[in-house]
Structures are given as C-alpha cells and as structure tokens.
Design a protein around this motif. Structure first.
Motif, PDB file in Angstrom:
ATOM      1  N   ASP A   1      38.221 -22.922  -3.101  1.00 28.40           N
ATOM      2  CA  ASP A   1      36.932 -23.545  -3.406  1.00 28.40           C
ATOM      3  C   ASP A   1      36.563 -23.314  -4.871  1.00 28.40           C
ATOM      4  OD1 ASP A   1      36.636 -24.521  -0.818  1.00 28.40           O
ATOM      5  OD2 ASP A   1      35.417 -22.803  -0.162  1.00 28.40           O
ATOM      6  N   ALA A   2      36.774 -22.094  -5.355  1.00 32.88           N
ATOM      7  CA  ALA A   2      36.489 -21.785  -6.760  1.00 32.88           C
ATOM      8  C   ALA A   2      37.406 -22.574  -7.689  1.00 32.88           C
ATOM      9  CB  ALA A   2      36.640 -20.288  -7.016  1.00 32.88           C
ATOM     10  N   LEU A   3      38.664 -22.723  -7.308  1.00 30.13           N
ATOM     11  CA  LEU A   3      39.611 -23.486  -8.124  1.00 30.13           C
ATOM     12  C   LEU A   3      39.219 -24.958  -8.175  1.00 30.13           C
ATOM     13  CD1 LEU A   3      42.135 -23.638  -9.848  1.00 30.13           C
ATOM     14  CD2 LEU A   3      43.489 -23.775  -7.737  1.00 30.13           C
ATOM     15  N   ILE A   4      38.797 -25.501  -7.068  1.00 24.42           N
ATOM     16  CA  ILE A   4      38.373 -26.908  -7.038  1.00 24.42           C
ATOM     17  C   ILE A   4      37.134 -27.113  -7.902  1.00 24.42           C
ATOM     18  CG2 ILE A   4      37.373 -28.676  -5.527  1.00 24.42           C
ATOM     19  CD1 ILE A   4      39.541 -27.696  -3.469  1.00 24.42           C
ATOM     20  N   ALA A   5      36.214 -26.163  -7.868  1.00 29.95           N
ATOM     21  CA  ALA A   5      35.025 -26.253  -8.731  1.00 29.95           C
ATOM     22  C   ALA A   5      35.426 -26.191 -10.204  1.00 29.95           C
ATOM     23  CB  ALA A   5      34.044 -25.140  -8.386  1.00 29.95           C
ATOM     24  N   ALA A   6      36.355 -25.300 -10.545  1.00 26.05           N
ATOM     25  CA  ALA A   6      36.823 -25.196 -11.932  1.00 26.05           C
ATOM     26  C   ALA A   6      37.574 -26.458 -12.349  1.00 26.05           C
ATOM     27  CB  ALA A   6      37.711 -23.963 -12.105  1.00 26.05           C
ATOM     28  N   ALA A   7      38.347 -27.024 -11.431  1.00 18.33           N
ATOM     29  CA  ALA A   7      39.095 -28.252 -11.717  1.00 18.33           C
ATOM     30  C   ALA A   7      38.154 -29.416 -12.011  1.00 18.33           C
ATOM     31  CB  ALA A   7      40.016 -28.594 -10.545  1.00 18.33           C
ATOM     32  N   ALA A   8      37.026 -29.462 -11.319  1.00 16.29           N
ATOM     33  CA  ALA A   8      36.062 -30.541 -11.527  1.00 16.29           C
ATOM     34  C   ALA A   8      35.472 -30.508 -12.930  1.00 16.29           C
ATOM     35  CB  ALA A   8      34.950 -30.452 -10.485  1.00 16.29           C
ATOM     36  N   GLU A   9      35.471 -29.338 -13.547  1.00 14.47           N
ATOM     37  CA  GLU A   9      34.911 -29.173 -14.888  1.00 14.47           C
ATOM     38  C   GLU A   9      35.951 -29.351 -15.988  1.00 14.47           C
ATOM     39  OE1 GLU A   9      31.644 -28.682 -15.441  1.00 14.47           O
ATOM     40  OE2 GLU A   9      31.426 -28.949 -13.273  1.00 14.47           O
ATOM     41  N   ASP A  10      37.211 -29.554 -15.631  1.00 11.13           N
ATOM     42  CA  ASP A  10      38.288 -29.600 -16.617  1.00 11.13           C
ATOM     43  C   ASP A  10      38.696 -31.042 -16.917  1.00 11.13           C
ATOM     44  OD1 ASP A  10      40.388 -27.575 -17.913  1.00 11.13           O
ATOM     45  OD2 ASP A  10      41.414 -29.429 -17.352  1.00 11.13           O
TER      46      ASP A  10
ATOM     47  N   VAL B   1      39.850 -36.463  -9.012  1.00  8.17           N
ATOM     48  CA  VAL B   1      39.055 -35.471  -8.292  1.00  8.17           C
ATOM     49  C   VAL B   1      39.963 -34.722  -7.316  1.00  8.17           C
ATOM     50  CG1 VAL B   1      37.119 -35.122  -6.704  1.00  8.17           C
ATOM     51  CG2 VAL B   1      36.974 -36.863  -8.495  1.00  8.17           C
ATOM     52  N   LEU B   2      39.862 -33.407  -7.329  1.00 10.17           N
ATOM     53  CA  LEU B   2      40.607 -32.580  -6.395  1.00 10.17           C
ATOM     54  C   LEU B   2      39.672 -32.136  -5.282  1.00 10.17           C
ATOM     55  CD1 LEU B   2      43.264 -31.028  -5.771  1.00 10.17           C
ATOM     56  CD2 LEU B   2      42.287 -29.121  -7.077  1.00 10.17           C
ATOM     57  N   ALA B   3      40.148 -32.219  -4.036  1.00  3.30           N
ATOM     58  CA  ALA B   3      39.336 -31.817  -2.883  1.00  3.30           C
ATOM     59  C   ALA B   3      40.211 -31.079  -1.880  1.00  3.30           C
ATOM     60  CB  ALA B   3      38.716 -33.040  -2.222  1.00  3.30           C
ATOM     61  N   ARG B   4      39.560 -30.239  -1.075  1.00  6.61           N
ATOM     62  CA  ARG B   4      40.246 -29.599   0.055  1.00  6.61           C
ATOM     63  C   ARG B   4      40.065 -30.473   1.275  1.00  6.61           C
ATOM     64  NH1 ARG B   4      38.019 -24.487   1.502  1.00  6.61           N
ATOM     65  NH2 ARG B   4      39.802 -24.180   2.813  1.00  6.61           N
ATOM     66  N   LEU B   5      41.111 -30.574   2.063  1.00  5.55           N
ATOM     67  CA  LEU B   5      41.075 -31.362   3.296  1.00  5.55           C
ATOM     68  C   LEU B   5      41.113 -30.412   4.489  1.00  5.55           C
ATOM     69  CD1 LEU B   5      43.673 -34.123   2.327  1.00  5.55           C
ATOM     70  CD2 LEU B   5      41.183 -34.173   2.046  1.00  5.55           C
ATOM     71  N   GLU B   6      40.192 -29.512   4.502  1.00  6.91           N
ATOM     72  CA  GLU B   6      40.181 -28.487   5.535  1.00  6.91           C
ATOM     73  C   GLU B   6      40.001 -29.096   6.915  1.00  6.91           C
ATOM     74  OE1 GLU B   6      41.255 -24.851   6.189  1.00  6.91           O
ATOM     75  OE2 GLU B   6      40.940 -25.624   4.182  1.00  6.91           O
ATOM     76  N   GLY B   7      40.777 -28.602   7.861  1.00  5.15           N
ATOM     77  CA  GLY B   7      40.637 -29.031   9.233  1.00  5.15           C
ATOM     78  C   GLY B   7      41.412 -30.287   9.600  1.00  5.15           C
ATOM     79  N   ARG B   8      42.123 -30.860   8.667  1.00  3.73           N
ATOM     80  CA  ARG B   8      42.906 -32.064   8.976  1.00  3.73           C
ATOM     81  C   ARG B   8      44.343 -31.673   9.290  1.00  3.73           C
ATOM     82  NH1 ARG B   8      40.951 -36.534   4.567  1.00  3.73           N
ATOM     83  NH2 ARG B   8      38.732 -36.195   4.843  1.00  3.73           N
ATOM     84  N   ASP B   9      45.033 -32.564   9.963  1.00  2.98           N
ATOM     85  CA  ASP B   9      46.436 -32.284  10.250  1.00  2.98           C
ATOM     86  C   ASP B   9      47.298 -32.748   9.074  1.00  2.98           C
ATOM     87  OD1 ASP B   9      46.777 -35.037  10.434  1.00  2.98           O
ATOM     88  OD2 ASP B   9      46.813 -35.058  12.607  1.00  2.98           O
ATOM     89  N   LEU B  10      48.598 -32.634   9.215  1.00  4.13           N
ATOM     90  CA  LEU B  10      49.510 -32.954   8.123  1.00  4.13           C
ATOM     91  C   LEU B  10      49.822 -34.435   7.988  1.00  4.13           C
ATOM     92  CD1 LEU B  10      52.019 -29.986   8.358  1.00  4.13           C
ATOM     93  CD2 LEU B  10      50.212 -30.338   6.685  1.00  4.13           C
ATOM     94  N   THR B  11      49.252 -35.265   8.850  1.00  2.00           N
ATOM     95  CA  THR B  11      49.489 -36.698   8.758  1.00  2.00           C
ATOM     96  C   THR B  11      49.010 -37.207   7.402  1.00  2.00           C
ATOM     97  OG1 THR B  11      49.175 -36.898  11.133  1.00  2.00           O
ATOM     98  CG2 THR B  11      49.053 -38.934   9.840  1.00  2.00           C
ATOM     99  N   GLY B  12      49.860 -37.879   6.692  1.00  6.58           N
ATOM    100  CA  GLY B  12      49.491 -38.435   5.401  1.00  6.58           C
ATOM    101  C   GLY B  12      49.723 -37.505   4.221  1.00  6.58           C
ATOM    102  N   VAL B  13      50.167 -36.282   4.476  1.00  7.42           N
ATOM    103  CA  VAL B  13      50.457 -35.355   3.392  1.00  7.42           C
ATOM    104  C   VAL B  13      51.801 -35.737   2.797  1.00  7.42           C
ATOM    105  CG1 VAL B  13      50.929 -32.948   2.822  1.00  7.42           C
ATOM    106  CG2 VAL B  13      49.075 -33.514   4.376  1.00  7.42           C
TER     107      VAL B  13
END
Length: 128
Positions: free
Chosen positions: A10-19, A51-63
C-alpha cells in the motif's frame, strides 16, 4: 518494513502515484495485471494507464505474468541492493518470471521504475 505484508505494498502504491517517471513509463499499459510472490505471500498488482493498484482478493484469472522468489532476494531488489535485471537472470538471480513473456518484457520499464521507487521508499539504493 515487512515486504510480504499488505502495508508495504500500500505504501509503495502511494509512493508510485507520486512518481512522474513511473507514471510515464507505465502509461502504455492497459490493465496489465501481474502477481508478486514472496515466499508464501502473494500480491496481485495492475498497471493501468500510468496508475498502479493492488487487486486484493481477486483470483489469478487475467494475470499476465508472475514474479516469484524468496524473501531475501526480494529484499535485495526492493532496497536496490541488486538491480531487477540481475534478480531475474537465470544464472545470477533467484527471482523467476513466469507466464506471458511478452507482457513481462513489455512492462520492464515500468517495473524498473517501481523498484527504483521501492528503493527510495525503503531508504535503499535506487538504480536509474
């Protein structure tokens, strides 16, 4: 900071949004999902138009691809102790990229930037 836990990502995604460099290098990606596996922990991430996001709770379909390996090797990449290219090198690294090779290669510039941001976040060495 525990790189296996959700709070780090979560912290990395927040930092990525600012870069700006990371946003520019990942702007070409349209819903490119990938898995990061650290020992038994797994984090699903997605680049979508800069934009980078976490896909928490999803399965591996589409990865498209996954990057997996031991926590010690991931710590080296995330802190910048070793470059990402070395970590995924079949002779010198311990991380493995699996899945759609074209997607993994296509996302290399964005991943370089992500690991640069992670090194800055952890107080490590950022490889340019």
């Amino acid at each position: 900071m525990d790189i296996s836990g959700a709070s780090f990502w979560d912290a990395l995604i927040a930092a990525a949004a600012e870069d700006a460099d990371l946003r520019i290098k990942s702007a070409h990606a349209r819903a490119c999902a990938f898995a990061v596996r650290i020992d038994d922990a797994q984090h699903l991430l997605e680049f979508h138009r800069g934009v980078l996001a976490r896909l928490e709770g999803r399965d591996l379909t589409g990865v498209g691809f996954s990057i997996s390996g031991p926590k010690g090797e991931w710590e080296k990449v995330i802190t910048g102790s070793i470059p990402y290219a070395r970590a995924i090198n079949v002779f010198h690294g311990r991380l493995r990229v699996e899945g759609d090779a074209l997607s993994a290669m296509w996302m290399t510039p964005a991943l370089w930037q992500l690991w640069r941001v992670s090194a800055r976040l952890t107080g490590g060495i950022a490889h340019d």
